[in-house]
Write a protein that holds these residues in place. Sequence first.
Motif: not given
Length: 185
Positions: A95-112
Amino acid sequence: MKKHIGNGIALYPTPLVVVGAMVNGKPNWTLVGHLGIIGHDHVMVSMVAAHYSNQGIRESKALSINIVDEALLPRADRSGCVSGNQEDKSGLFVWHSDETTGAPMVDDAPVTMACQVEDIYQTPNFESFICTIAATYAEERVLTADGKLDYRALKPVLFEMPTYEYLGTGEVLGKCMSYGKTEQA
């Protein structure tokens, strides 16, 4: 004649997603099948109030919605099988954090979608997070030539509540607003 079957929700299936939230300094992942569109840039994510992720969402006012495809399904299902109260799920996804919200995002998800929580609507045993979509990220392989999501390529997994089954997506039946043009009133 229709048969009365109670007051159950009859709007399933819905897209299956993994919701990401920072809880006590670590990402936590929760499988969610209760979500909805409430405008062109707003969504609602409804979760059992006792979920571990909810405390992080309430504190940070941020979450990610990660659409599940068949490749992601085994790990996504695992995120729903155990509680963050009993098991550290932070390593379940890269995962990595969204730069705006700080929410963790799944790198392998096709859409986040990275979301900012605007309001929390409470009903018995549930918290529904009313969110603004801050940013949407998609893999190139699920986009059309003009940059729109191509659901034939994405093939999101659907969740069907009464049977607790995962469904694959089907074929295109036609263009929206085309059937009524040929029907006589």
